[in-house]
Design an enzyme around this catalytic site. Structure first.
Site, PDB file in Angstrom:
ATOM      1  N   ASN A  16       0.855  -1.185   0.000  1.00  0.00           N
ATOM      2  CA  ASN A  16       0.000   0.000   0.000  1.00  0.00           C
ATOM      3  C   ASN A  16       0.898   1.244   0.000  1.00  0.00           C
ATOM      4  O   ASN A  16       1.695   1.438   0.924  1.00  0.00           O
ATOM      5  CB  ASN A  16      -0.895  -0.050   1.254  1.00  0.00           C
ATOM      6  CG  ASN A  16      -1.825   1.131   1.335  1.00  0.00           C
ATOM      7  OD1 ASN A  16      -1.423   2.261   1.073  1.00  0.00           O
ATOM      8  ND2 ASN A  16      -3.062   0.894   1.724  1.00  0.00           N
ATOM      9  N   HIS A  19       1.010   6.235   1.848  1.00  0.00           N
ATOM     10  CA  HIS A  19       1.733   7.205   2.675  1.00  0.00           C
ATOM     11  C   HIS A  19       2.941   7.826   1.981  1.00  0.00           C
ATOM     12  O   HIS A  19       3.520   8.781   2.496  1.00  0.00           O
ATOM     13  CB  HIS A  19       2.050   6.609   4.042  1.00  0.00           C
ATOM     14  CG  HIS A  19       0.768   6.345   4.774  1.00  0.00           C
ATOM     15  ND1 HIS A  19      -0.131   7.349   5.049  1.00  0.00           N
ATOM     16  CD2 HIS A  19       0.195   5.200   5.208  1.00  0.00           C
ATOM     17  CE1 HIS A  19      -1.201   6.832   5.643  1.00  0.00           C
ATOM     18  NE2 HIS A  19      -1.019   5.527   5.744  1.00  0.00           N
ATOM     19  N   HIS A  52      -5.591   3.600  -1.605  1.00  0.00           N
ATOM     20  CA  HIS A  52      -6.916   4.001  -1.087  1.00  0.00           C
ATOM     21  C   HIS A  52      -7.205   5.413  -1.569  1.00  0.00           C
ATOM     22  O   HIS A  52      -6.538   6.366  -1.162  1.00  0.00           O
ATOM     23  CB  HIS A  52      -6.869   3.940   0.442  1.00  0.00           C
ATOM     24  CG  HIS A  52      -8.189   4.210   1.115  1.00  0.00           C
ATOM     25  ND1 HIS A  52      -8.364   4.036   2.462  1.00  0.00           N
ATOM     26  CD2 HIS A  52      -9.391   4.636   0.639  1.00  0.00           C
ATOM     27  CE1 HIS A  52      -9.612   4.342   2.797  1.00  0.00           C
ATOM     28  NE2 HIS A  52     -10.252   4.725   1.697  1.00  0.00           N
ATOM     29  N   ARG A  54      -9.262   8.178  -0.990  1.00  0.00           N
ATOM     30  CA  ARG A  54     -10.218   8.651   0.027  1.00  0.00           C
ATOM     31  C   ARG A  54     -11.094   9.752  -0.541  1.00  0.00           C
ATOM     32  O   ARG A  54     -10.672  10.507  -1.424  1.00  0.00           O
ATOM     33  CB  ARG A  54      -9.455   9.171   1.253  1.00  0.00           C
ATOM     34  CG  ARG A  54      -8.979   8.058   2.155  1.00  0.00           C
ATOM     35  CD  ARG A  54      -8.420   8.625   3.448  1.00  0.00           C
ATOM     36  NE  ARG A  54      -8.291   7.577   4.431  1.00  0.00           N
ATOM     37  CZ  ARG A  54      -9.227   7.276   5.332  1.00  0.00           C
ATOM     38  NH1 ARG A  54     -10.338   7.976   5.418  1.00  0.00           N
ATOM     39  NH2 ARG A  54      -9.045   6.294   6.179  1.00  0.00           N
ATOM     40  N   ARG A  58      -6.905  12.919   0.828  1.00  0.00           N
ATOM     41  CA  ARG A  58      -5.819  13.370   1.714  1.00  0.00           C
ATOM     42  C   ARG A  58      -4.464  12.795   1.301  1.00  0.00           C
ATOM     43  O   ARG A  58      -3.445  13.337   1.647  1.00  0.00           O
ATOM     44  CB  ARG A  58      -6.115  13.026   3.162  1.00  0.00           C
ATOM     45  CG  ARG A  58      -6.043  11.555   3.468  1.00  0.00           C
ATOM     46  CD  ARG A  58      -6.209  11.284   4.943  1.00  0.00           C
ATOM     47  NE  ARG A  58      -7.568  11.495   5.385  1.00  0.00           N
ATOM     48  CZ  ARG A  58      -8.068  10.934   6.484  1.00  0.00           C
ATOM     49  NH1 ARG A  58      -7.304  10.186   7.258  1.00  0.00           N
ATOM     50  NH2 ARG A  58      -9.312  11.133   6.835  1.00  0.00           N
ATOM     51  N   GLU A  79      -8.697   0.545  -2.910  1.00  0.00           N
ATOM     52  CA  GLU A  79      -9.520   0.625  -1.698  1.00  0.00           C
ATOM     53  C   GLU A  79     -10.405   1.843  -1.815  1.00  0.00           C
ATOM     54  O   GLU A  79      -9.928   2.935  -2.193  1.00  0.00           O
ATOM     55  CB  GLU A  79      -8.627   0.809  -0.467  1.00  0.00           C
ATOM     56  CG  GLU A  79      -7.949  -0.425  -0.013  1.00  0.00           C
ATOM     57  CD  GLU A  79      -7.079  -0.135   1.203  1.00  0.00           C
ATOM     58  OE1 GLU A  79      -7.264   0.904   1.862  1.00  0.00           O
ATOM     59  OE2 GLU A  79      -6.203  -0.944   1.470  1.00  0.00           O
ATOM     60  N   THR A 110      -8.290   3.772   8.475  1.00  0.00           N
ATOM     61  CA  THR A 110      -9.537   3.007   8.492  1.00  0.00           C
ATOM     62  C   THR A 110      -9.667   2.320   9.848  1.00  0.00           C
ATOM     63  O   THR A 110      -8.890   1.434  10.181  1.00  0.00           O
ATOM     64  CB  THR A 110      -9.521   1.958   7.365  1.00  0.00           C
ATOM     65  OG1 THR A 110      -9.051   2.586   6.181  1.00  0.00           O
ATOM     66  CG2 THR A 110     -10.904   1.393   7.132  1.00  0.00           C
ATOM     67  N   GLU A 160     -11.151  -9.199   3.310  1.00  0.00           N
ATOM     68  CA  GLU A 160      -9.865  -8.835   3.913  1.00  0.00           C
ATOM     69  C   GLU A 160     -10.120  -8.670   5.398  1.00  0.00           C
ATOM     70  O   GLU A 160     -10.908  -7.821   5.828  1.00  0.00           O
ATOM     71  CB  GLU A 160      -9.305  -7.537   3.302  1.00  0.00           C
ATOM     72  CG  GLU A 160      -7.975  -7.179   3.952  1.00  0.00           C
ATOM     73  CD  GLU A 160      -7.178  -6.144   3.176  1.00  0.00           C
ATOM     74  OE1 GLU A 160      -7.293  -6.076   1.942  1.00  0.00           O
ATOM     75  OE2 GLU A 160      -6.437  -5.398   3.841  1.00  0.00           O
ATOM     76  N   HIS A 203      -3.736  -4.373   7.781  1.00  0.00           N
ATOM     77  CA  HIS A 203      -3.850  -3.234   8.689  1.00  0.00           C
ATOM     78  C   HIS A 203      -2.954  -3.408   9.907  1.00  0.00           C
ATOM     79  O   HIS A 203      -3.188  -4.260  10.745  1.00  0.00           O
ATOM     80  CB  HIS A 203      -5.279  -2.956   9.156  1.00  0.00           C
ATOM     81  CG  HIS A 203      -5.485  -1.491   9.443  1.00  0.00           C
ATOM     82  ND1 HIS A 203      -5.015  -0.897  10.591  1.00  0.00           N
ATOM     83  CD2 HIS A 203      -6.048  -0.510   8.720  1.00  0.00           C
ATOM     84  CE1 HIS A 203      -5.306   0.384  10.561  1.00  0.00           C
ATOM     85  NE2 HIS A 203      -5.927   0.653   9.425  1.00  0.00           N
TER      86      HIS A 203
END
Ligand code: PXP
Length: 261
Positions: A16, A19, A52, A54, A58, A79, A110, A160, A203
């Site tokens: 992922n 970030h 993801h 969003r 962000r 996502e 999340t 998931e 996660h």
């Protein structure tokens, strides 16, 4: 992930890259580029890229999704929240898989799984639109038998399992909590597989917590982000991903009694 014509390793790693975009957006501009990170992740052994998008944008942007889809050779797992806007974006880009997640605007990440049991009325139609275009649909759920039953009944391909409670228990080091959360994940992984669902988990996973989850034979994919991107500051993205891959592969090989990867 779920590319149909790809050689499937026993346990896939989805990296992922959200970030990387978080850091880019802290200053605006284009650096560091999450798509460059995705290329590096694939070169280091990622089996797929997860991002993801969003609602508040962000971190990952619409342009990132378009570039990931056109440039990255490994499967893209998008996502997203269950909104009309996100459905339209998914149907435009046709990622390999969509992972439906709950989204609250002010949350840091999340926070819990999707309430598949409570969203029963809307989910089948939403999932149907994605599946009609050949997109595999994953529901990010808490490890809870009711959510597994509901996920199977609304037509999801994949669940998931939210590994956050287990990872928190590892951080706090309480053995009873760790054992309880591992058991919960293991029981749900086997219930989900028995219900015909492909099983993923993610996660909060780190070098310290990945082994027990990687050892669960029903789990075919782990999606890991924050720790990998943070640790890459110290060890570099390539070697951080290589190490995570090795930990995953060794844990799986030991659990199944096969030769170490
Ligand atoms: N899987 C899902 C569905 C997520 O929402 C996230 C966080 O964006 C992850 C996996 C990755 O979690 P982490 O960044 O804590 O590794």
């Amino acid at each position: 992930m779920t590319g149909n014509n790809l050689k499937a390793p026993s346990l896939r790693l989805g990296v992922n890259i959200d970030h990387v975009a978080t850091i880019r957006n802290a200053r605006g501009g284009r650096h560091p580029d999450p798509v460059r990170a995705a290329h590096l992740a694939v070169a280091a052994g990622a089996d797929g890229i997860t991002a993801h998008l969003r609602e508040d944008r962000r971190h990952i942007s619409d342009e990132d999704i378009a570039r990931l889809k056109s440039e990255i050779t490994q499967p893209l797992n998008l996502e997203m929240a269950m909104t009309d806007e996100m459905l339209e974006i998914a149907l435009k880009h046709i990622p390999n898989a969509c992972c439906l997640v709950p989204e609250r605007r002010r949350e840091i990440t999340t926070e819990g799984g999707l309430d598949a049991a409570g969203k029963g009325n809307r989910l089948p139609g939403f999932i149907g639109h994605l599946k009609d275009k050949g997109i595999r649909v994953s529901l990010f759920i808490d490890p809870n038998p009711h959510q597994i039953e509901a996920s199977a009944s609304v037509g999801a391909d994949i669940v998931e399992l939210h590994a956050g409670a287990y990872c928190e228990a590892i951080l706090h080091g309480n053995r009873a909590d760790i054992a309880r959360e591992i058991n919960r994940l293991a029981e749900c992984a086997s219930a989900a597989a028995a219900a015909g669902l492909e099983v993923h988990a993610g996660h909060g996973l780190t070098f310290d917590s990945v082994d027990a989850v990687a050892a669960m034979p029903e789990i075919v994919e782990l999606n890991i982000g924050h720790f990998l991107i943070g640790e890459a500051i110290f060890g570099g993205l390539h070697s951080t991903i290589r190490r995570m891959r090795a930990l995953m592969d060794n844990a799986r090989a030991q659990a199944t009694g096969s030769a170490s990867a």
